[in-house]
Design a protein around this motif. Structure first.
Motif, PDB file in Angstrom:
ATOM      1  N   GLU A 143       0.866  -1.183   0.000  1.00  0.00           N
ATOM      2  CA  GLU A 143       0.000   0.000   0.000  1.00  0.00           C
ATOM      3  C   GLU A 143       0.895   1.223   0.000  1.00  0.00           C
ATOM      4  OE1 GLU A 143      -3.533   0.848   1.584  1.00  0.00           O
ATOM      5  OE2 GLU A 143      -4.229  -0.792   0.314  1.00  0.00           O
ATOM      6  N   LEU A 144       0.857   1.991  -1.079  1.00  0.00           N
ATOM      7  CA  LEU A 144       1.644   3.223  -1.153  1.00  0.00           C
ATOM      8  C   LEU A 144       0.741   4.312  -1.714  1.00  0.00           C
ATOM      9  CD1 LEU A 144       4.833   1.652  -2.693  1.00  0.00           C
ATOM     10  CD2 LEU A 144       4.776   2.812  -0.504  1.00  0.00           C
ATOM     11  N   ARG A 145       0.803   5.485  -1.139  1.00  0.00           N
ATOM     12  CA  ARG A 145      -0.033   6.625  -1.568  1.00  0.00           C
ATOM     13  C   ARG A 145      -1.508   6.227  -1.655  1.00  0.00           C
ATOM     14  NH1 ARG A 145       2.336  10.850  -3.589  1.00  0.00           N
ATOM     15  NH2 ARG A 145       0.649  11.277  -5.050  1.00  0.00           N
ATOM     16  N   GLY A 146      -1.950   5.315  -0.760  1.00  0.00           N
ATOM     17  CA  GLY A 146      -3.350   4.943  -0.736  1.00  0.00           C
ATOM     18  C   GLY A 146      -3.740   3.963  -1.822  1.00  0.00           C
ATOM     19  N   MET A 147      -2.757   3.491  -2.611  1.00  0.00           N
ATOM     20  CA  MET A 147      -3.083   2.573  -3.702  1.00  0.00           C
ATOM     21  C   MET A 147      -2.388   1.242  -3.477  1.00  0.00           C
ATOM     22  SD  MET A 147      -2.916   5.351  -6.733  1.00  0.00           S
ATOM     23  CE  MET A 147      -1.697   6.348  -5.945  1.00  0.00           C
ATOM     24  N   ARG A 148      -2.889   0.229  -4.192  1.00  0.00           N
ATOM     25  CA  ARG A 148      -2.347  -1.110  -4.003  1.00  0.00           C
ATOM     26  C   ARG A 148      -1.442  -1.448  -5.188  1.00  0.00           C
ATOM     27  NH1 ARG A 148      -5.241  -4.994  -0.899  1.00  0.00           N
ATOM     28  NH2 ARG A 148      -7.235  -4.094  -1.486  1.00  0.00           N
ATOM     29  N   TYR A 149      -0.187  -1.708  -4.879  1.00  0.00           N
ATOM     30  CA  TYR A 149       0.779  -2.044  -5.932  1.00  0.00           C
ATOM     31  C   TYR A 149       1.217  -3.489  -5.772  1.00  0.00           C
ATOM     32  CZ  TYR A 149       1.319   2.893  -7.067  1.00  0.00           C
ATOM     33  OH  TYR A 149       1.104   4.178  -7.481  1.00  0.00           O
ATOM     34  N   HIS A 150       1.374  -4.190  -6.885  1.00  0.00           N
ATOM     35  CA  HIS A 150       1.902  -5.554  -6.835  1.00  0.00           C
ATOM     36  C   HIS A 150       3.380  -5.491  -7.192  1.00  0.00           C
ATOM     37  CE1 HIS A 150      -1.995  -7.411  -6.244  1.00  0.00           C
ATOM     38  NE2 HIS A 150      -2.456  -6.440  -7.014  1.00  0.00           N
ATOM     39  N   PRO A 151       4.242  -6.058  -6.343  1.00  0.00           N
ATOM     40  CA  PRO A 151       5.688  -5.932  -6.559  1.00  0.00           C
ATOM     41  C   PRO A 151       6.099  -6.307  -7.979  1.00  0.00           C
ATOM     42  CG  PRO A 151       5.267  -7.048  -4.486  1.00  0.00           C
ATOM     43  CD  PRO A 151       3.936  -6.842  -5.129  1.00  0.00           C
ATOM     44  N   SER A 185      12.102   5.100 -14.235  1.00  0.00           N
ATOM     45  CA  SER A 185      11.110   4.178 -14.779  1.00  0.00           C
ATOM     46  C   SER A 185       9.973   3.950 -13.780  1.00  0.00           C
ATOM     47  CB  SER A 185      11.749   2.853 -15.186  1.00  0.00           C
ATOM     48  OG  SER A 185      12.088   2.128 -14.047  1.00  0.00           O
ATOM     49  N   VAL A 186      10.294   3.899 -12.489  1.00  0.00           N
ATOM     50  CA  VAL A 186       9.226   3.676 -11.505  1.00  0.00           C
ATOM     51  C   VAL A 186       8.326   4.912 -11.425  1.00  0.00           C
ATOM     52  CG1 VAL A 186       8.743   3.196  -9.078  1.00  0.00           C
ATOM     53  CG2 VAL A 186      10.618   2.029 -10.224  1.00  0.00           C
ATOM     54  N   LEU A 187       8.943   6.076 -11.589  1.00  0.00           N
ATOM     55  CA  LEU A 187       8.167   7.317 -11.564  1.00  0.00           C
ATOM     56  C   LEU A 187       7.237   7.380 -12.775  1.00  0.00           C
ATOM     57  CD1 LEU A 187       8.078   9.681  -9.674  1.00  0.00           C
ATOM     58  CD2 LEU A 187       9.941  10.733 -10.915  1.00  0.00           C
ATOM     59  N   GLU A 188       7.770   7.055 -13.950  1.00  0.00           N
ATOM     60  CA  GLU A 188       6.989   7.135 -15.186  1.00  0.00           C
ATOM     61  C   GLU A 188       5.846   6.125 -15.194  1.00  0.00           C
ATOM     62  OE1 GLU A 188       6.858   8.839 -17.927  1.00  0.00           O
ATOM     63  OE2 GLU A 188       8.720   9.963 -18.083  1.00  0.00           O
ATOM     64  N   ASP A 189       6.185   4.862 -14.839  1.00  0.00           N
ATOM     65  CA  ASP A 189       5.181   3.808 -14.999  1.00  0.00           C
ATOM     66  C   ASP A 189       4.215   3.723 -13.830  1.00  0.00           C
ATOM     67  OD1 ASP A 189       6.626   3.306 -17.213  1.00  0.00           O
ATOM     68  OD2 ASP A 189       7.433   1.374 -16.578  1.00  0.00           O
ATOM     69  N   HIS A 190       4.679   4.090 -12.630  1.00  0.00           N
ATOM     70  CA  HIS A 190       3.854   3.806 -11.450  1.00  0.00           C
ATOM     71  C   HIS A 190       3.552   5.024 -10.590  1.00  0.00           C
ATOM     72  CE1 HIS A 190       4.515  -0.405 -12.399  1.00  0.00           C
ATOM     73  NE2 HIS A 190       5.768  -0.087 -12.582  1.00  0.00           N
ATOM     74  N   TYR A 191       4.066   6.183 -10.982  1.00  0.00           N
ATOM     75  CA  TYR A 191       3.833   7.408 -10.197  1.00  0.00           C
ATOM     76  C   TYR A 191       4.289   7.225  -8.756  1.00  0.00           C
ATOM     77  CZ  TYR A 191       0.690   8.450 -14.132  1.00  0.00           C
ATOM     78  OH  TYR A 191       0.176   8.653 -15.383  1.00  0.00           O
ATOM     79  N   LEU A 192       5.418   6.556  -8.584  1.00  0.00           N
ATOM     80  CA  LEU A 192       5.952   6.356  -7.234  1.00  0.00           C
ATOM     81  C   LEU A 192       7.379   6.869  -7.189  1.00  0.00           C
ATOM     82  CD1 LEU A 192       4.942   2.721  -6.246  1.00  0.00           C
ATOM     83  CD2 LEU A 192       4.072   4.844  -5.285  1.00  0.00           C
ATOM     84  N   ILE A 193       7.748   7.405  -6.043  1.00  0.00           N
ATOM     85  CA  ILE A 193       9.127   7.856  -5.877  1.00  0.00           C
ATOM     86  C   ILE A 193       9.885   6.771  -5.124  1.00  0.00           C
ATOM     87  CG2 ILE A 193      10.581   9.546  -4.740  1.00  0.00           C
ATOM     88  CD1 ILE A 193       8.450  11.629  -5.352  1.00  0.00           C
ATOM     89  N   VAL A 194      10.976   6.316  -5.707  1.00  0.00           N
ATOM     90  CA  VAL A 194      11.779   5.271  -5.056  1.00  0.00           C
ATOM     91  C   VAL A 194      12.556   5.913  -3.912  1.00  0.00           C
ATOM     92  CG1 VAL A 194      13.635   3.621  -5.393  1.00  0.00           C
ATOM     93  CG2 VAL A 194      11.996   4.032  -7.223  1.00  0.00           C
TER      94      VAL A 194
END
Length: 1459
Positions: free
Chosen positions: A1351-1359, A1408-1417
């Motif tokens: 759970e990141l930023r209120g959303m569910r991500y699959h590794p 790539s994680v920012l572009e594809d998933h809107y997440l900051i590593v």
């Protein structure tokens, strides 16, 4: 005019010694100091990256060559921050400035992104300003990391009592955890303004659009008027063309010196007179027209293009060749000397030559000898270049023209005179064509503006092949008549860089007199920082006779030639124009004269007025060319005869650049004649003075504000640069990530600076840029000295540097990423909506015509078939029945690594072995009915016999993978744990493993004394037991199935006799298994479907199982496929690890295998046994790879099972092929399913996990509310089936967990049925296909485990989704695993390459994680291949990896903490 080559002048060391004189650095130093002083109060340490020793050693080499900074090229984008931002001496008093700087009373804010997490810990993840951490004293001492006040030790609990390998948890006092804690602390203070409202559809993730700030400065002036230059003077005896001028001077005064070449000490090397120039260029003209090719077919005709390749130290030869071309009416294209075949940018130059149709290159003797040659003496074709004929222009090689031959000298016309190359921002090279009339008019304009007269000497230290050096040094001299007797130089053409070097060297030269100088032409006056060099130069040389009014900056561009030039004057009372502009205003494109004496100002000097006969205006840089207002910055445009006319061969770009019609606010064009865009940003100030504030090429638009690369270079260089980085070797560019430009700074690090120094310098550069420009730097990278790609003149090749950065081949030795500070346009975190009540769901589904998502396999009860085994309740009875009716029928065949039969078992043999084992257990083991027995065997036949032996004597078997002999320390504790947790009364095993359990290594790993009795089954008693046990009740326990889940949990489930028989029957029906069939099995036989297929199915269905232990494939990867081919198997089962081994190991051997007779055409089902989302990329590449060997692409499919039900789906033989759908990954994060077309952005392919087994019912339920969901909705998969496990087997009897997993009921709808919860998210979708019974087919798509999801930023991500993106970013990333730690996303990548590549991966992974998933590593960890732990099913053990990382056990190559 004398030309002096721009040879190397001084090494770096002299520069360092004397750089104290350069006043500009001092002043900016104060500005930067003050900007840094702001951060003084907040003393938080930023975690420094961890680096493996070997990586540190390599970057600090002793034997290094300092980069040649003597020549930095100009137009090639080498941003040598020539000097640094400085205040004009008049505008602010120094004392006042310094006192302000020291007290640090500046105000500035920066935007930073908030990365708020789901759940309550809102602020913990917001990354605040990076720079808030370093403490800077008056003189900028190093930041002091603050010792943590109290080490927080937080423990990772072991879940539900099933121990993990580190069940005690990890105390967070390890180095890594401390660093992460440090990082989290730095991220706690939100620094950005509150989020504006978004327009968000329920689950559309919209990137935040930067709303303009209502308080930002806006232009308020009137619309500007176009400015006209003075009239072009009419002189009666102007020559009608340059060639005519050359003819005139060459014949009237042949002895007059035209060009003198000097060596580095200022001695004259060579004098070219007008007479020599005239005769030699005629000779060149005659030879290139008449001596190339044949009389009938000359190689060159008038109008053809010719390359001029001359080194920088031979202007005379260049001049002769240039005029030779003009006389021959061919078009010269001057280019740089290619040094190697792989010169940065050389390929693009080749493309230019190719597009210009160049076939001949003129060069000098010396240069021709220096070019790289092949063994045969040929000059190789450079990469991307056309085939060229190299022609040497030295007179001695040429034949004399006949007496009667004269070049055809015309008046200047519209033919092309020459083509000047220009490198664009993206690295492409364009050719700007200049017409003969433009060349002549330009020379006349310069002669008039500069007041060139006969008898003047010009000293030119510029590159004479292009731009100002060409115009003043090679062309204009011809238009003004010569005079042989000239005292000392009157005019000098220089760049800021040259003035800078003159300052450095001035102490060595005592007797300098500059009083004769009437004009010092500063060629790069358009670089805003040139003012500091001019001021410093004047400061030092005023005492040597230099007058302030002779300094004449000019602005020029390849397209518009000279744009503006300050006229030399004799009036010392006319002060030059200065503007102190607010940097903040400039970033909004507005001119605000800064009266507040802030630190973030840009001081610019004027570059004089418009050229004679030209018209100038300023237009908006983007969109329609509309005139700017008087207080607005825009692109300068010029309308004049004396400009370039086109980009050679590019009509579209030419139209945009050379044929611009500026419009007034009413929309009417201001002139009927086209204007040319100069590529310069600026404005026209009072009195018609032109001010340039930057170049279009250096413009970076970040979050709607404009920043200039040159400005950022200068700020970076003002942070004590000489200690850590090289002055001219710094590149600033922007890359687009997530729909906005992000600033990247790359500098060359000095070899003697330590890791700590560099890191300090980097964090201070970030603070300075943040303080002065109010913009965040996305990535700051330091590379080893001398490794950035160079332009031919030694500057940095910007586009090549950017290219290398983006493809991961820059190999930096230090990287600091600050995505949290820069990325401010992420979608807002998802707010969970209150759940809708059951009634509304029902109504909603009805209204939208959605059916409730449920599906079932065929009904077991109604299927009539001749299944003899059905009449037995127990597998032990089936085996006895088979031993009587078909004693010699072979059930099992085990293969060894060579593919030969190692052993086999018939029905009778198996029955006899099992009887003996039952006797052994009763006699030696003294076991009671229902005792548990652990079977620790390698994959093989002993395991099967031992299993039935247990059933025969009424014991409950548990299969356990044996410890690995090479790795006892880590594998034995798991064996021990399963034996203990399962309460085994005894361990049965082979003799070899028995020895292993008693070995020294085993004693070191576990406490051997606590093992239950160990029985070795290699020597069995001869007698059989008195009677075979028959269970009283089919619901009693048949066996226990233990498995370690991907989250590191050990879970055992109970399988009753009823469930076991139902399971076997279901598989028999799905796969149509009969005694006549053969099935090849390459799986681990310890848990799940693998165990059932290996041990149980053959006994139930009677088919022959060919057993292939997966470990044997490591020796012989082709073993499994060869066996399938050799035994003509129709059905085969494998695991993902086996499939991967075949794909990687046999990829290049398909031809060889074909010759060995490998044929897979008989395979109708090849099923991958899995407990995860189907790995579609792997199954597809496997299918493609072995298609040539006859494998039908439809044969490959997957199964799906989990702990509560070991097999829910399995493709089987009948029924439609597995379908694939594409879903929107963004919707999936919001727990929605939205089907999209293949190839659409953010699409994710999902393959159906096989057909639902007979007797299985599935429903999709909401995991939180337990309500049923509609078709194509994402929810938890619930299963109801006669072969569900009957519960977890735990030591602790955790009943609540058990009842929830194994006996859940829906909260509404069908509330009677008891379901088991799989713990996996998925969805059902009714397809257009029909199944065997003619019904519409329902496909089940598995998305991923709930346990694994983050759970990141209120959303569910699959590794797996994030990992897939990361693996795709660089060829050296072998494997990747992600997990979270305190709301930070940690990405671990395995590097298959040299350690030098480790740091290349950090920006790429982050992008790539920012572009594809809107997440900051948050953290990037680079490790060696094989560090990410994988279980027997080929699944990543992410939690073990996480424990290892926090306990600092991974030995990473590099750990980057993104700020």
């Amino acid at each position: 005019g004398r030309l002096r080559p721009a040879g190397p002048r001084l090494g770096m060391t002299a520069f360092q010694k004397s750089c104290r004189i350069s006043a500009d650095t001092v002043v900016v130093g104060f500005a930067v100091q003050a900007a840094l002083a702001k951060h003084k109060e907040r003393k938080m340490a930023v975690p420094m990256p961890s680096k493996r020793r070997s990586l540190v050693v390599q970057s600090s080499m002793d034997a290094y060559t300092p980069p040649d900074t003597s020549s930095g090229s100009d137009g090639e984008g080498s941003l040598h921050g020539e000097g640094t931002p400085t205040s004009s001496h008049g505008s602010i008093s120094m004392e006042h400035w310094i006192s302000r700087a020291i007290h640090g009373s500046t105000t500035s804010s920066t935007t930073s992104s908030s990365s708020t997490q789901s759940g309550g810990s809102g602020a913990a993840g917001r990354l605040a300003d990076v720079l808030a951490q370093t403490h800077v004293g008056e003189l900028g001492d190093a930041p002091h990391p603050r010792p943590p006040t109290r080490p927080r030790s937080c423990w990772v609990p072991a879940n539900g009592g099933f121990a993990r390998s580190s069940s005690a948890g990890v105390p967070v006092s390890s180095r890594v955890s401390a660093k992460i804690q440090q990082l989290v602390n730095t991220l706690k203070r939100p620094k950005r303004p509150p989020l504006r409202e978004f327009f968000v559809d329920d689950f559309e993730e919209l990137l935040e659009v930067q709303q303009p700030d209502p308080n930002q400065p806006r232009p308020e002036g009137a619309q500007m008027l176009a400015i006209r230059g003075e009239q072009m003077g009419v002189v009666t005896n102007w020559p009608p063309s340059l060639e005519a001028a050359l003819q005139r001077w060459g014949t009237i005064s042949p002895k007059a010196p035209c060009l003198t070449t000097m060596d580095t000490n200022g001695k004259a090397l060579y004098v070219l007179t007008y007479g020599k120039l005239w005769t030699r260029s005629m000779k060149v003209a005659y030879n290139i027209l008449h001596k190339l090719g044949t009389k009938q077919e000359p190689m060159l005709r008038p109008g053809d293009r010719v390359a001029l390749v001359f080194p920088n130290n031979d202007p005379a030869a260049f001049m002769v060749a240039f005029y030779g071309c003009l006389l021959a009416e061919v078009v010269p294209v001057p280019i740089e000397v290619p040094l190697t075949r792989k010169d940065a940018g050389s390929q693009q130059i080749g493309f230019l030559l190719g597009s210009c149709g160049v076939t001949v290159a003129l060069t000098s003797d010396a240069c021709h000898k220096g070019l790289p040659k092949s063994p045969t003496g040929e000059i190789p074709q450079f990469k991307g270049w056309p085939k060229l004929l190299w022609f040497v222009t030295e007179s001695k090689h040429l034949s004399k023209p006949p007496r009667d031959w004269y070049p055809h000298i015309k008046d200047a016309n519209n033919d092309t005179a020459y083509i000047e190359y220009k490198t664009c921002k993206d690295g492409s090279v364009l050719g700007v064509t200049v017409m003969r009339i433009a060349m002549l008019t330009h020379c006349q304009g310069l002669t008039q503006s500069c007041g060139y007269a006969e008898a003047e000497t010009i000293v030119n230290v510029l590159d004479f092949k292009k731009d100002v050096g060409l115009w003043h040094g090679i062309l204009t001299v011809r238009a003004a008549p010569p005079d042989p007797c000239s005292p000392s130089a009157r005019v000098a053409c220089v760049k800021s860089r040259d003035m800078h070097w003159a300052l450095v060297a001035h102490r060595d030269q005592r007797d300098i007199d500059l009083s004769s100088l009437r004009m010092l032409l500063v060629a790069d006056g358009s670089n805003p920082w040139s003012i500091s060099s001019c001021d410093a130069f004047l400061n030092v040389f005023q005492g040597k006779g230099l007058r302030a009014e002779v300094i004449c900056p000019c602005a020029s561009s390849p397209e518009a030639l000279t744009v503006a030039i300050r006229r030399p004057t004799d009036d010392c009372n006319l002060p030059p124009g200065r503007g102190v502009l607010s940097m903040h205003g400039l970033s909004h494109g507005v001119i605000r004269v800064d009266t507040e004496e802030k630190l973030s100002v840009l001081t610019v000097q004027d570059v004089g007025t418009v050229m004679p006969g030209a018209l100038m205006c300023v237009v908006r840089p983007d969109g329609v060319p509309q005139l700017c207002k008087t207080d607005e910055i825009g692109e300068v445009c010029v309308c004049s005869i004396a400009t370039g006319t086109s980009y050679y061969g590019l009509s579209g770009m030419t139209k945009n650049t050379f044929e611009v019609f500026p419009m007034s606010s009413s929309g009417a064009p201001i002139s009927e004649y086209p204007f040319t865009r100069t590529g310069l940003l600026g404005f026209i100030g009072p009195g018609g003075l032109v001010f340039i504030a930057g170049k279009m090429d250096g413009l970076m638009v970040v979050a709607g504000r404009r920043h200039n690369a040159d400005d950022i270079v200068a700020t970076a260089l003002a942070v004590e640069p000489m200690k850590f980085v090289y002055r001219g070797r710094i590149a600033v560019f922007s890359i687009t990530v997530l729909h906005d430009e992000r600033i990247v700074v790359v500098a060359e690090q000095r070899p003697d600076s330590t890791e700590e120094d560099s890191f300090q310098w980097m964090s201070r550069v970030l603070q300075a840029i943040d303080g002065i420009h109010q913009v965040g730097v996305y990535c700051l990278a330091l590379v080893p000295s001398n490794t950035l790609p160079k332009t031919p003149l030694g500057g940095i090749h910007l586009s090549e540097t950017k290219q290398q950065f983006l493809e991961g081949s820059l190999h930096p030795c230090n990287v600091l990423m600050c995505p949290h500070t820069c990325v401010s346009n992420l979608p807002k975190p998802r707010q969970k909506q209150p759940e809708i009540g059951p009634a509304s769901v029902m109504v909603g589904n009805l209204v939208s015509g959605k059916r409730i998502a449920q599906a079932s396999g065929r009904d077991l009860g109604q299927m009539e078939d001749n299944d003899q085994a059905r009449k037995f309740l127990f597998l032990s009875e089936v085996l006895q029945w088979r031993a009587q009716t078909t004693p010699d029928h072979v059930l099992y065949t085990l293969l060894n690594s060579r593919g030969a039969i190692a052993s086999s078992l018939t029905c009778l043999q198996l029955h006899k072995r099992a009887e003996k084992i039952a006797a052994l257990l009763a006699e030696r083991g003294h076991l009671q009915d229902g005792d548990h027995v652990a079977l620790v065997y390698p994959p093989g036949i002993d395991l099967i016999a031992a299993f039935y032996g247990c059933l025969y004597c009424g014991c409950v078997p548990i299969t356990v993978r044996p410890p690995h002999p090479q790795n006892i320390a880590t594998t034995l504790p798991t064996v021990k744990m399963i034996v203990e947790v399962s309460r085994s009364a005894c361990v049965m095993t082979s003799q070899a493993i028995c020895k292993l359990l008693r070995s020294k290594e085993a004693t070191a790993a576990v406490d051997v004394r606590t093992w239950p009795p160990v029985l070795d089954t290699d020597d069995l008693p001869k007698k059989k037991p008195p009677h075979l046990h028959k269970p009283s009740n089919p619901d009693t326990l048949a066996y226990l199935d233990f498995s370690v889940s991907t989250t590191g949990m050990l879970a055992g489930v109970k399988m009753s006799h009823t469930a076991t028989s139902a399971f076997c029957r279901s598989i028999k029906l799905q796969c149509e298994l009969y005694p006549s069939r053969e099935v090849a099995i390459c799986l681990d036989p310890y848990c799940g479907l693998g165990f059932v297929l290996w041990c149980l199915c053959s006994v139930y269905s009677g088919h022959q199982s060919i057993l292939i232990p997966p470990s044997e494939l490591e020796v012989n990867p082709a073993l499994w496929l060869m066996a399938v081919s050799q035994y003509r198997v129709r059905d085969t089962f494998c695991s993902y690890s086996v499939m991967e081994l075949c794909t990687k190991g046999l990829g290049l051997q398909t031809e060889l295998l074909k010759t060995r007779g490998l044929d897979l055409s008989r395979v109708r089902t090849c099923v991958v046994v899995a407990e995860e989302r189907p790995r579609i990329a792997l199954t597809q590449s496997f299918s493609k790879l072995f298609k040539d060997l006859g494998l039908h692409p439809r044969a490959v499919s997957t199964s799906f099972g989990c702990r509560v039900n070991l097999a829910i789906c399995l493709q089987g033989t009948s029924g439609p092929d597995p379908t694939t759908v594409y879903v929107d990954m963004r919707a999936l994060r919001h727990d929605r399913v939205r089907l999209v077309e293949r190839g659409s952005p953010h699409s994710l392919p999902l393959m159906e996990s096989g057909k639902i087994l007979p007797g299985v019912r599935i429903i999709i339920a909401n995991p939180e509310t337990k309500g049923p969901l509609g078709d194509s909705h994402l929810g938890e998969i619930w299963v109801h089936s006669s072969h569900n496990a009957s519960g977890y087997f735990t030591v602790y009897g955790d009943e609540s967990l058990q009842s929830d997993h194994f006996s859940s009921r829906l909260s509404f709808g069908d509330t009677q049925t008891v379901w088991a919860r799989t713990g996996y998210l998925g969805f059902l979708r009714r397809t257009e296909l029909t199944d065997a019974s003619g019904e519409r087919h329902d496909a089940l798509y598995v998305v991923g485990a709930l346990d694994e999801a983050m759970e990141l930023r209120g959303m569910r991500y699959h590794p797996i989704d994030i990992e897939t993106s990361v693996i795709r970013t660089h060829k050296s990333i072998m494997e990747c695993a992600v997990f979270t730690w305190t709301n930070l996303l940690v990405v671990v990548v395995e590097l298959d390459g040299s350690e030098q590549e480790a740091l290349d991966l950090v920006p790429l992974v982050t992008n790539s994680v920012l572009e594809d998933h809107y997440l900051i590593v948050g953290v990037v960890v680079v490790v060696d291949v094989g560090v990410i732990p994988i279980n027997s099913r080929g699944e990543k053990q992410r939690m073990h990896l996480r424990d290892g990382f926090l306990a600092d056990q991974l030995d990473p190559i590099y750990v980057a903490y993104n700020m």
